[in-house]
Design a protein around this motif. Structure first.
Motif, mmCIF file in Angstrom:
data_model
loop_
_atom_site.group_PDB
_atom_site.id
_atom_site.type_symbol
_atom_site.label_atom_id
_atom_site.label_comp_id
_atom_site.label_asym_id
_atom_site.label_seq_id
_atom_site.Cartn_x
_atom_site.Cartn_y
_atom_site.Cartn_z
ATOM 1 N N THR A 1 -11.846 58.596 15.039
ATOM 2 C CA THR A 1 -10.761 58.082 14.201
ATOM 3 C C THR A 1 -11.131 58.179 12.725
ATOM 4 N N HIS A 2 -12.365 57.774 12.396
ATOM 5 C CA HIS A 2 -12.801 57.824 10.996
ATOM 6 C C HIS A 2 -12.954 59.269 10.522
ATOM 7 N N TYR A 3 -13.468 60.154 11.391
ATOM 8 C CA TYR A 3 -13.618 61.565 11.030
ATOM 9 C C TYR A 3 -12.250 62.207 10.808
ATOM 10 N N LEU A 4 -11.296 61.911 11.689
ATOM 11 C CA LEU A 4 -9.945 62.455 11.525
ATOM 12 C C LEU A 4 -9.327 61.960 10.221
ATOM 13 N N GLN A 5 -9.514 60.670 9.908
ATOM 14 C CA GLN A 5 -8.990 60.102 8.659
ATOM 15 C C GLN A 5 -9.549 60.796 7.433
ATOM 16 N N THR A 6 -10.874 60.920 7.402
ATOM 17 C CA THR A 6 -11.556 61.279 6.157
ATOM 18 C C THR A 6 -11.855 62.760 6.008
ATOM 19 N N GLN A 7 -11.947 63.494 7.132
ATOM 20 C CA GLN A 7 -12.326 64.907 7.063
ATOM 21 C C GLN A 7 -11.184 65.859 7.404
ATOM 22 N N LEU A 8 -10.304 65.458 8.315
ATOM 23 C CA LEU A 8 -9.234 66.349 8.760
ATOM 24 C C LEU A 8 -7.858 65.905 8.291
ATOM 25 N N GLY A 9 -7.773 64.739 7.663
ATOM 26 C CA GLY A 9 -6.501 64.290 7.114
ATOM 27 C C GLY A 9 -5.480 63.880 8.150
ATOM 28 N N VAL A 10 -5.939 63.376 9.276
ATOM 29 C CA VAL A 10 -5.046 62.926 10.348
ATOM 30 C C VAL A 10 -5.324 61.450 10.596
#
Length: 445
Positions: free
Chosen positions: A165-174
């Motif tokens: 969830t955090h990776y999607l938020q901060t790295q992939l913009g999802v």
């Protein structure tokens, strides 16, 4: 399927998502199973199981998909017919569902040599990165980036959840609207320093007490509230005092014996500190049986009852591979018609053999959980546990969430508990309670 007296029409698609290395070369293929219902503004939920090495079949055909096969309940046998039936606990009426099988599980495969595959797929960080990219790619491919998005992960999938969830938020913009963690392996650091800290034993005692209450047909929320209150009160205090307060220690041993139903001598020799595998052998020793760490009231014959330590695999793990594999392979190859000659891995021991946790396991996923909740003031998290689960005890999540800061709304991160063990959804009443609670969470957006 039929759901609550109505017909629900859906389309199921089995397909692949490519995994590429930093140079863009194809290194693996992830297989997904998507259930889509026609309708405007429907959310989509991505589902992953754990292990590492487990496919998503357990959430799919056990918990939340439109069809289910019987497994994981008392009396189920691996040789029972693997018959699919409509699932009254499905989430499909209020969200589309995409079940993802990580590399090495299900039909998903690495396309590179083992040494390279271990680096690309079989560490916690690499695992989070490529699976998050799979979610991004599926959303783009299917034109669903604008949809409300949710994640559900079971066991190690619960460890993945906050990190993804955090990776999607901060790295992939999802951005995920919500996260459901089912029996998550969230905070392994609690298990450390069992000689000095009461925390490891505070995790296991309530689940052992819950198993006893269930056997006595006395398992209720009120009874468990008393157990929890004792655990983080007098029990923790007595453990911390040690032999400096003999009276408190004696009272603790007596009360632990009462709430667990165990032999007083066993409890005394353990010092009131109940180690999981020792307990599971002890509780059914007179019957020559062995309980499961995933659900202590699921048991099988102990094939090596006179060995000093447990030699056989866990009773639940031994029993669920056949029905889930048979049902999923028949569904994919015959019903959906996706033809493959590959072997299906419901639970891959080979992935477990290759997996390298490094330092990531001890760190857990609590840091990323806090950061993801802090970054999105509207995101909600539900952590769902079975009271009797000794592999990922509910009390670990209770203790962890109690220490999290309240970021605006205290209800944004909640722990919900249900009768049953790790796969508490195998109990129909617990599955329906989970469905109701998740529907309530989804309706808050």
């Amino acid at each position: 399927m039929q759901l609550e007296g109505k017909t629900l029409h859906y389309t199921v698609t089995v397909g692949t998502l490519p995994v590429r290395d930093i140079k863009g070369a194809l290194s693996g293929e992830v297989v997904y199973t998507a259930y889509i219902v026609d309708g405007k503004d429907r959310p989509v939920t991505f589902a992953l199981n754990g292990g590492p090495g487990a496919s998503s079949v357990y959430l799919n055909l056990g918990a939340i998909g439109p069809k289910r096969v019987a497994f994981g309940a008392e009396g189920d046998s691996p040789s029972d017919p693997a018959t699919l039936s409509d699932n009254p606990g499905t989430w499909l009426d209020f969200t589309d569902l995409v079940f993802i099988d990580p590399i090495g599980t299900g039909f998903s495969r690495s396309l590179v040599p083992e040494a390279e595959g271990k680096k690309l797929f079989f560490t916690p960080t690499a695992d989070v990165n490529y699976l998050s990219r799979n979610i991004y790619d599926w959303l783009v491919k299917n034109g669903r980036l604008g949809a409300r998005k949710y994640y559900v992960g079971e066991s190690y999938g619960g460890f993945r959840g906050p990190r993804m969830t955090h990776y999607l938020q901060t790295q992939l913009g999802v951005a995920m609207n919500g996260v459901v963690l089912v029996s998550p392996y969230l905070n392994p650091a609690i298990d450390e320093q069992g000689d000095l800290s009461p925390l490891p034993w505070m995790q296991t005692l309530p689940s052992i007490a819950a198993a006893h209450l269930e056997r006595e047909h006395k398992l209720t929320p009120e009874a468990m509230a008393e157990v929890i209150s004792y655990t983080d009160g007098d029990y923790a205090t007595a453990l911390l005092k040690g032999h400096s307060d003999p009276q408190a220690n004696e009272r603790m041993l007596q009360h632990v014996t009462e709430i667990t139903g165990l032999d007083p001598l066993f409890v005394k020799r353990a010092g009131g500190r109940l180690e999981t595998q020792a307990y599971l052998r002890e509780v059914y020793r007179s019957e020559g049986k062995l309980g499961s760490r995933y659900d202590p009231n699921l048991m099988s014959w102990d094939p090596f009852p006179f060995d000093p330590a447990q030699r056989s695999n866990d009773p639940l793990l031994e029993s669920i591979i056949a029905p889930t594999t048979t049902a999923m392979v028949d569904f994919v190859t015959r019903v959906v018609g996706w033809k493959t000659d590959a072997r299906y891995n419901a639970l891959s021991y080979d992935v477990g053999r290759q997996w390298d946790f490094g330092d990531d396991l001890r760190q857990g996923a609590v840091e990323q959980l806090r950061e993801a909740v802090a970054a999105d003031q509207k995101m909600r998290v539900m952590i769902a546990h079975g009271w009797g689960d000794l592999s990922c005890p509910f009390m670990g999540s209770v203790l962890t969430v109690n220490q999290m800061p309240i970021m605006g709304d205290a209800t944004r991160v909640q722990v919900r508990e249900y009768p049953g063990g790790h796969m508490f959804y195998s109990r129909p009443e617990s599955q329906l309670m989970l469905r109701k609670d998740v529907m309530g969470m989804f309706s808050q957006h």
